[in-house]
Design a protein around this motif. Structure first.
Motif, PDB file in Angstrom:
ATOM      1  N   GLU A   1      -2.155 -30.937 -39.088  1.00  0.00           N
ATOM      2  CA  GLU A   1      -2.973 -30.949 -37.880  1.00  0.00           C
ATOM      3  C   GLU A   1      -2.104 -30.564 -36.684  1.00  0.00           C
ATOM      4  OE1 GLU A   1      -5.826 -34.022 -35.315  1.00  0.00           O
ATOM      5  OE2 GLU A   1      -5.140 -34.547 -37.342  1.00  0.00           O
ATOM      6  N   GLY A   2      -2.540 -29.565 -35.972  1.00  0.00           N
ATOM      7  CA  GLY A   2      -1.777 -29.099 -34.830  1.00  0.00           C
ATOM      8  C   GLY A   2      -0.854 -27.931 -35.121  1.00  0.00           C
ATOM      9  N   CYS A   3      -0.712 -27.539 -36.394  1.00  0.00           N
ATOM     10  CA  CYS A   3       0.114 -26.365 -36.677  1.00  0.00           C
ATOM     11  C   CYS A   3      -0.564 -25.118 -36.107  1.00  0.00           C
ATOM     12  CB  CYS A   3       0.380 -26.204 -38.172  1.00  0.00           C
ATOM     13  SG  CYS A   3      -1.048 -25.749 -39.183  1.00  0.00           S
ATOM     14  N   ARG A   4       0.243 -24.120 -35.758  1.00  0.00           N
ATOM     15  CA  ARG A   4      -0.279 -22.911 -35.137  1.00  0.00           C
ATOM     16  C   ARG A   4       0.286 -21.707 -35.894  1.00  0.00           C
ATOM     17  NH1 ARG A   4      -2.722 -24.112 -30.405  1.00  0.00           N
ATOM     18  NH2 ARG A   4      -2.422 -22.050 -29.425  1.00  0.00           N
ATOM     19  N   MET A   5      -0.614 -20.997 -36.595  1.00  0.00           N
ATOM     20  CA  MET A   5      -0.226 -19.878 -37.453  1.00  0.00           C
ATOM     21  C   MET A   5      -0.469 -18.556 -36.721  1.00  0.00           C
ATOM     22  SD  MET A   5       0.679 -18.321 -40.337  1.00  0.00           S
ATOM     23  CE  MET A   5       0.731 -19.559 -41.630  1.00  0.00           C
ATOM     24  N   LEU A   6       0.590 -17.780 -36.514  1.00  0.00           N
ATOM     25  CA  LEU A   6       0.494 -16.511 -35.801  1.00  0.00           C
ATOM     26  C   LEU A   6       0.410 -15.357 -36.794  1.00  0.00           C
ATOM     27  CD1 LEU A   6       0.592 -14.874 -33.166  1.00  0.00           C
ATOM     28  CD2 LEU A   6       3.097 -14.982 -33.281  1.00  0.00           C
ATOM     29  N   HIS A   7      -0.583 -14.483 -36.567  1.00  0.00           N
ATOM     30  CA  HIS A   7      -0.824 -13.341 -37.453  1.00  0.00           C
ATOM     31  C   HIS A   7      -0.516 -12.048 -36.713  1.00  0.00           C
ATOM     32  CE1 HIS A   7      -3.080 -15.709 -40.532  1.00  0.00           C
ATOM     33  NE2 HIS A   7      -3.375 -16.445 -39.487  1.00  0.00           N
ATOM     34  N   ILE A   8       0.557 -11.373 -37.123  1.00  0.00           N
ATOM     35  CA  ILE A   8       0.819 -10.025 -36.631  1.00  0.00           C
ATOM     36  C   ILE A   8       0.319  -8.997 -37.643  1.00  0.00           C
ATOM     37  CG2 ILE A   8       3.161  -9.980 -37.606  1.00  0.00           C
ATOM     38  CD1 ILE A   8       4.008  -8.231 -35.258  1.00  0.00           C
ATOM     39  N   ALA A   9       0.301  -9.368 -38.921  1.00  0.00           N
ATOM     40  CA  ALA A   9      -0.211  -8.489 -39.971  1.00  0.00           C
ATOM     41  C   ALA A   9      -1.733  -8.613 -40.039  1.00  0.00           C
ATOM     42  CB  ALA A   9       0.408  -8.872 -41.319  1.00  0.00           C
TER      43      ALA A   9
ATOM     44  N   THR B   1      -3.755 -17.308 -45.329  1.00  0.00           N
ATOM     45  CA  THR B   1      -3.355 -18.566 -44.697  1.00  0.00           C
ATOM     46  C   THR B   1      -4.382 -19.096 -43.705  1.00  0.00           C
ATOM     47  OG1 THR B   1      -2.167 -17.460 -42.885  1.00  0.00           O
ATOM     48  CG2 THR B   1      -0.934 -17.884 -44.910  1.00  0.00           C
ATOM     49  N   VAL B   2      -5.494 -18.379 -43.512  1.00  0.00           N
ATOM     50  CA  VAL B   2      -6.493 -18.825 -42.522  1.00  0.00           C
ATOM     51  C   VAL B   2      -7.131 -20.149 -42.933  1.00  0.00           C
ATOM     52  CG1 VAL B   2      -8.729 -18.289 -41.475  1.00  0.00           C
ATOM     53  CG2 VAL B   2      -6.970 -16.526 -41.588  1.00  0.00           C
ATOM     54  N   LEU B   3      -7.614 -20.248 -44.160  1.00  0.00           N
ATOM     55  CA  LEU B   3      -8.285 -21.493 -44.570  1.00  0.00           C
ATOM     56  C   LEU B   3      -7.342 -22.680 -44.695  1.00  0.00           C
ATOM     57  CD1 LEU B   3     -11.232 -20.758 -47.019  1.00  0.00           C
ATOM     58  CD2 LEU B   3     -11.231 -21.109 -44.556  1.00  0.00           C
ATOM     59  N   PRO B   4      -6.139 -22.529 -45.277  1.00  0.00           N
ATOM     60  CA  PRO B   4      -5.256 -23.706 -45.275  1.00  0.00           C
ATOM     61  C   PRO B   4      -4.932 -24.175 -43.870  1.00  0.00           C
ATOM     62  CG  PRO B   4      -4.149 -21.760 -46.173  1.00  0.00           C
ATOM     63  CD  PRO B   4      -5.586 -21.439 -46.090  1.00  0.00           C
ATOM     64  N   THR B   5      -4.807 -23.261 -42.921  1.00  0.00           N
ATOM     65  CA  THR B   5      -4.593 -23.660 -41.530  1.00  0.00           C
ATOM     66  C   THR B   5      -5.806 -24.397 -40.995  1.00  0.00           C
ATOM     67  OG1 THR B   5      -3.161 -21.725 -41.174  1.00  0.00           O
ATOM     68  CG2 THR B   5      -4.035 -22.818 -39.219  1.00  0.00           C
TER      69      THR B   5
ATOM     70  N   GLY C   1      -6.567 -28.678 -39.884  1.00  0.00           N
ATOM     71  CA  GLY C   1      -6.738 -28.985 -38.467  1.00  0.00           C
ATOM     72  C   GLY C   1      -5.831 -28.160 -37.576  1.00  0.00           C
ATOM     73  N   GLY C   2      -5.306 -27.051 -38.121  1.00  0.00           N
ATOM     74  CA  GLY C   2      -4.439 -26.180 -37.357  1.00  0.00           C
ATOM     75  C   GLY C   2      -5.194 -25.054 -36.690  1.00  0.00           C
TER      76      GLY C   2
END
Length: 553
Positions: A235-243, A252-256, A260-261
């Motif tokens: 919860e609170g993680c922030r996943m950045l997508h450049i690809a 990684t969208v759904l696990p994020t 709660g990320g």
């Protein structure tokens, strides 16, 4: 009762899912109401940010993301008239595609197909002619090239941004959205047989194929990333997508989301902006392909911005040079996790964790591996007859789990050829060691046979890339009158204007021996890459075989 896997068969359209339904009549349908699942996420995480786009300054909370994806589902089945089995294609940048990604696709009965926005018009039309959609969602920037050929095919177009003047056959997304209800669609789909998504393979060794997925395939992908020992989704993680999230990064969208990320998307593939956004958005997670990660080693911006918020950087889509992996860890710390997966087996299948990247005498050799198996995935290493080979012997990776896709759209021959007993035959050649680490030696189609010896391009590239003057390389077989093929390398230098060939040859020979060492080299400014950053060896190879009869795969 017969095995479910053994009853999978291919029909005239290349489909596997009908056979799956027939194979377990006593079980019945497995119904899922994904709107209710999303409602639970909205209730749990509420006003936390769920989706952020940086260039367009879009910030959506979990509640807002749930509402807008409900609206899109209503648009599909309402004004656009898409019913069960109808297809729509998204040719969208990362920010807009995030709205149509896996958090929405299962809220309607139609089938979503992701195209890569960065591909060419020719590639898009090939994909559209294969999928035969009724609707295409399009970025405004593509209207001048795409509208006419799409309308000629009788396809309805929805442009994501407003138009200065109306165009017959073209709807504006924002206009449709303002009229769409926000309540749950409450549609139930079978999570095993209904195709909710189609995605195209990368096409690094041939023409791209269109893989088909059920909801269970998608949720299996989510589960595999949540089971990664060092994934650290929270919860609170922030996943950045450049690809592009239409490809590997989107896994990684759904696990994020389910942790709660927040999914943070970029539209422009600028590494300088990536560094800036890591600092400004306090990014904790990222996904990079190796060719992009290599560039970080030579960029001043990587020192200019504060990247200390990064906790986990996943990399995959192609093997990483062990020397470059070591350099990245020395530069940025032990935050790197290698993930091996694929379009056809949509899951984190093998992983090399953070501890495996800590460099000492006991672990350095493991950097050359693709890691160990992730819980829930079968990886069998098989000979040409499909029989498992002993530890240490080379074979082809066969992958099987809930994430194995439902075959290829419109391609029964390839479906029959590449899927067997629930396994997908990956075409990757490698071996396992006594500790359970799997080493990817090469792609089956990229193997070079020179003078009767097998040479694997990945092994040679790793040796070349370990030279301090080299940034990256591509190794291929080129025509040779006596040997059939000769090993040839194209290389991109690491900020150097030149490299001594004798020094390079001696460096490579010391690592892999003389017969594997390239006989010729060519320094180039850049290597051809796919829209997702994979080096296209087939394009490097093709120019050397133009006047020869050998078929280039």
């Amino acid at each position: 009762m017969r095995s479910l896997w053994k009853q999978r068969r291919v029909d005239s359209g290349g489909n596997l899912e009908d056979a799956l339904c027939l194979s377990s009549p006593s079980v019945g349908e497995r119904k899922v109401n994904f709107s209710r699942i999303m409602s639970g996420l909205a209730d749990t995480f509420g006003d936390h940010e769920a989706v952020v786009n940086l260039e367009r300054r879009r910030r959506l909370t979990f509640r807002e993301y749930h509402r807008i994806t409900n609206q899109i589902a209503h648009i599909l089945q309402g004004p656009l008239g898409l019913g069960k089995g109808d297809r729509y294609v998204c040719i969208l940048n990362n920010d807009n595609l995030a709205l149509f990604h896996w958090g929405m696709a299962a809220k309607s009965t139609s089938t979503c197909c992701h195209a890569n926005y960065r591909d060419s018009l020719e590639t898009h039309l090939y994909q559209i002619d294969l999928v035969k959609p009724k609707v295409v969602f399009l970025e405004h920037e593509l209207m001048s090239t795409h509208v006419s050929p799409l309308l000629e095919r009788g396809i309805r177009i929805v442009v994501m941004d407003g138009c200065e003047e109306s165009t017959p056959g073209v709807d504006v997304f924002s206009d449709l959205l303002t009229k769409a209800p926000t309540n749950n669609t409450d549609i139930e789909i079978d999570d095993r047989s209904h195709i909710i998504l189609m995605r195209f393979t990368g096409g690094t060794t041939g023409n791209s194929k269109c893989a088909k997925y059920s909801l269970d395939n998608i949720l299996a992908c989510r589960d595999s990333f949540l089971e990664l020992p060092d994934g650290d989704f929270h919860e609170g993680c922030r996943m950045l997508h450049i690809a592009p999230i239409s490809h590997g990064s989107g896994m990684t969208v759904l696990p994020t989301l389910f942790s709660g990320g927040c999914t943070v998307t970029m539209n422009e593939p600028s590494l300088e902006n990536w560094c800036r956004y890591v600092q400004e958005e306090r990014i904790t997670h990222a996904f990079l392909v190796p060719t992009i990660a290599y560039r970080l080693l030579e960029m001043q911006e990587a020192n200019k911005f504060d990247l200390s918020s990064l906790q986990t950087v996943l990399y995959g889509a192609a093997p990483m040079s062990p020397s470059k992996a070591k350099a990245l860890v020395e530069r940025f710390g032990s935050i790197f996790v290698q993930v091996y997966g694929s379009t056809e087996h949509l899951a984190a299948t093998l992983t090399l964790g953070k501890n495996d990247h800590l460099i000492d005498q006991s672990t350095e050799g493991k950097l050359a591996s693709a890691g160990r198996r992730v819980t829930g995935a079968e990886v069998s290493i098989c000979d040409n007859e499909g029989n498992p080979v002993p530890v240490g012997e080379l074979g082809e990776f066969y992958l099987r789990s809930r994430a194995t896709c439902l075959g290829y759209e419109g391609n029964p021959e390839k479906t029959e050829e590449e899927f067997t007993q629930g396994y997908w035959k990956s075409g990757d050649i490698g071996y396992a060691d006594a500790d359970g680490y799997l080493f990817l030696v090469d792609r089956k189609k990229d193997m070079i046979i020179t003078g009767g010896f097998n040479v694997y391009a990945t092994e040679v590239e790793a040796a070349i890339n370990s030279h301090p003057s080299v940034l990256m390389s591509a190794v291929v077989g080129i025509p040779h009158e006596d040997w059939g093929e000769a090993v040839h390398a194209e290389i991109v230098l690491n900020g150097s204007s030149e490299v001594c060939e004798d020094d390079l040859v001696a460096h490579i020979r010391s690592q892999i021996g003389s017969f594997k060492t390239p006989k010729t080299f060519k320094v180039v400014d850049q290597l051809p890459t796919s829209a997702v950053g994979k080096v296209l060896r087939k394009d490097v190879r093709a120019k050397y075989w133009k006047s020869h009869n050998r078929r280039i795969a």
